[in-house]
Design a protein around this motif. Structure first.
Motif, mmCIF file in Angstrom:
data_model
loop_
_atom_site.group_PDB
_atom_site.id
_atom_site.type_symbol
_atom_site.label_atom_id
_atom_site.label_comp_id
_atom_site.label_asym_id
_atom_site.label_seq_id
_atom_site.Cartn_x
_atom_site.Cartn_y
_atom_site.Cartn_z
ATOM 1 N N LEU A 243 0.811 -1.221 0.000
ATOM 2 C CA LEU A 243 0.000 0.000 0.000
ATOM 3 C C LEU A 243 0.842 1.267 0.000
ATOM 4 N N PHE A 244 1.913 1.279 0.769
ATOM 5 C CA PHE A 244 2.749 2.471 0.873
ATOM 6 C C PHE A 244 4.169 2.165 0.408
ATOM 7 N N LYS A 245 4.687 3.013 -0.459
ATOM 8 C CA LYS A 245 6.067 2.844 -0.921
ATOM 9 C C LYS A 245 6.993 3.589 0.045
ATOM 10 N N ASP A 246 7.018 3.104 1.275
ATOM 11 C CA ASP A 246 7.814 3.734 2.331
ATOM 12 C C ASP A 246 8.295 2.618 3.253
ATOM 13 N N SER A 247 9.598 2.413 3.294
ATOM 14 C CA SER A 247 10.165 1.290 4.061
ATOM 15 C C SER A 247 9.945 1.431 5.561
ATOM 16 N N SER A 248 9.626 2.661 6.038
ATOM 17 C CA SER A 248 9.424 2.845 7.479
ATOM 18 C C SER A 248 7.993 2.477 7.908
ATOM 19 N N ILE A 249 7.103 2.241 6.929
ATOM 20 C CA ILE A 249 5.720 1.838 7.246
ATOM 21 C C ILE A 249 5.517 0.406 6.779
ATOM 22 N N THR A 250 5.325 -0.495 7.719
ATOM 23 C CA THR A 250 5.112 -1.904 7.374
ATOM 24 C C THR A 250 3.833 -2.412 8.022
ATOM 25 N N PHE A 251 3.325 -3.502 7.476
ATOM 26 C CA PHE A 251 2.095 -4.076 8.016
ATOM 27 C C PHE A 251 2.438 -5.312 8.831
ATOM 28 N N ASP A 252 1.978 -5.332 10.085
ATOM 29 C CA ASP A 252 2.207 -6.469 10.977
ATOM 30 C C ASP A 252 1.045 -7.451 10.821
ATOM 31 N N ASP A 253 1.303 -8.580 10.157
ATOM 32 C CA ASP A 253 0.242 -9.564 9.889
ATOM 33 C C ASP A 253 -0.360 -10.126 11.173
ATOM 34 N N GLN A 254 0.451 -10.281 12.200
ATOM 35 C CA GLN A 254 -0.034 -10.869 13.453
ATOM 36 C C GLN A 254 -0.981 -9.914 14.180
ATOM 37 N N LYS A 255 -0.602 -8.645 14.233
ATOM 38 C CA LYS A 255 -1.423 -7.654 14.924
ATOM 39 C C LYS A 255 -2.540 -7.106 14.037
ATOM 40 N N GLY A 256 -2.407 -7.276 12.724
ATOM 41 C CA GLY A 256 -3.412 -6.766 11.805
ATOM 42 C C GLY A 256 -3.439 -5.272 11.721
ATOM 43 N N LYS A 257 -2.249 -4.633 11.826
ATOM 44 C CA LYS A 257 -2.211 -3.174 11.726
ATOM 45 C C LYS A 257 -0.839 -2.718 11.240
ATOM 46 N N PHE A 258 -0.760 -1.441 10.867
ATOM 47 C CA PHE A 258 0.485 -0.868 10.396
ATOM 48 C C PHE A 258 1.363 -0.450 11.569
ATOM 49 N N VAL A 259 2.667 -0.599 11.376
ATOM 50 C CA VAL A 259 3.630 -0.175 12.391
ATOM 51 C C VAL A 259 4.663 0.728 11.733
ATOM 52 N N ILE A 260 5.193 1.640 12.515
ATOM 53 C CA ILE A 260 6.190 2.600 12.021
ATOM 54 C C ILE A 260 7.538 2.256 12.636
ATOM 55 N N SER A 261 8.541 2.124 11.793
ATOM 56 C CA SER A 261 9.888 1.841 12.296
ATOM 57 C C SER A 261 10.781 3.053 12.057
ATOM 58 N N ASN A 262 11.847 3.143 12.868
ATOM 59 C CA ASN A 262 12.782 4.282 12.721
ATOM 60 C C ASN A 262 13.730 4.021 11.559
#
Length: 262
Positions: A243-262
Motif C-alpha cells: 500500500l505504501f512505498k515507504d520502508s518505514s511503514i510496514t504491516f504487521d500480519d499478526q497484529k493486523g495493523k500498520f507499524v512505524i519503524s525508525n
C-alpha cells in the motif's frame, strides 16, 4: 457460495478521464461486487483514484470502458429521480449555513419520493422516524444543524441516507475531521446498519486499521492493482504491504495493523 443479492457490480470497468489526447486511465478491468448486508471499505493512498472510482460507481462520472450495473440495470440508464431511489450518497463537504433543524435535514432524504410540494406522507414519516431510531438521534431532532458537533452531523447525514431508503449507501470518507472516539462511533454504526437493515454500504477511508476491524470486505487500490476480498484474506496475501512505498511503514500480519519503524 455467498447467497446475498448483488446490488451493484462492475464489468471490466476502466476509470479515469477523457481528454483531447485520448483516455487517461487510472484503473482498468475492475470486476467488483457489492452485496446486500455487507459493509465494504475502499482504501488506498492519496491521489490513487478512490474519489474517481466512487464518482464512477454512483453515475456522476462516465466509465472509460466497461459498465456499472445497479439492480441489474446499467447505471447510465437511470433518470436522476430513479437513481436517488436506489442509491444514496453521503459526502463530507461542509453544509451551507442554514436554519434547518436536524429533523428537517433527515427529512430531506425523502425528496426522491415526495410530491412536487414536498408534503410528507405517513410512509415518509415512518421512514424518517425509523432512520432517527436506528441512528439514536432522537435527542438531536429539534436542534439547528449549526448547533451540533461534526461527529453528530456525520451521524445525522447517515440518518438522512437511511431515510432515503436505498439498497446501497455510499459514503466518501465519513470520518474525516473526527477524533478517534467519533471515528469508532461512525464505523460501529455503519457495521450495525449493514447487519440490521441488510443494505450494502460502501465507504472510503484513510483509517485503514479501523476499517480492517469492521469491514466484511475491503477494496484496496494501489498503482498496480485493485483487489476486493475479506480483510483476513488480504492480510494473508500480503496486500497491505504494497500500500505504501515507504520502508518505514510496514504491516504487521499478526497484529493486523500498520507499524512505524525508525
Amino acid at each position: 457460495m455467498d447467497s446475498n443479492k448483488i446490488i451493484l457490480s462492475t464489468s471490466n470497468l476502466s476509470i479515469g478521464y477523457q481528454s483531447k489526447k485520448g483516455k487517461n486511465y487510472i484503473a482498468k478491468n475492475l470486476n467488483l461486487t457489492f452485496q446486500e448486508g455487507k459493509l465494504i471499505s475502499l482504501i488506498g493512498g492519496n491521489g490513487i483514484g478512490k474519489s474517481t472510482l466512487l464518482r464512477t460507481l454512483t453515475g456522476i462520472q462516465k466509465p472509460l470502458d466497461g459498465m456499472v450495473t445497479l439492480n441489474d440495470i446499467d447505471i447510465s440508464a437511470y433518470q436522476s429521480i430513479d437513481l436517488a431511489q436506489n442509491l444514496s450518497l453521503v459526502l463530507t463537504e461542509k453544509l451551507p449555513s442554514s436554519n434547518l433543524t436536524v429533523f428537517e435535514l433527515i427529512a430531506l432524504g425523502r425528496q426522491p419520493y415526495t410530491n412536487w410540494i414536498g408534503k410528507l406522507s405517513e410512509i415518509d414519516l415512518d421512514k424518517i422516524n425509523e432512520a432517527i431510531s436506528l441512528t439514536h438521534t432522537e435527542h438531536l431532532i429539534d436542534k439547528k444543524i449549526h448547533e451540533i458537533s461534526d461527529g453528530q452531523l456525520q451521524i445525522v447525514l447517515i440518518a438522512r441516507a437511511l431515510a432515503q431508503d436505498t439498497a446501497l449507501i455510499i459514503l466518501d470518507e465519513p470520518t474525516t475531521h473526527l477524533d478517534l472516539h467519533h471515528k469508532v462511533s461512525v464505523f460501529k454504526l455503519l457495521k450495525k446498519l449493514s447487519q440490521e437493515t441488510n443494505k450494502s454500504i460502501l465507504f472510503s477511508t484513510h483509517d485503514i486499521d479501523l476499517a480492517i476491524q469492521v469491514s466484511d470486505e475491503m477494496i484496496v487500490m494501489t498503482e498496480d492493482s485493485v483487489k476486493q476480498d475479506q480483510p483476513c484474506n488480504l492480510i494473508k496475501k500480503g496486500v497491505f504491504n504494497t500500500l505504501f512505498k515507504d520502508s518505514s511503514i510496514t504491516f504487521d500480519d499478526q497484529k493486523g495493523k500498520f507499524v512505524i519503524s525508525n
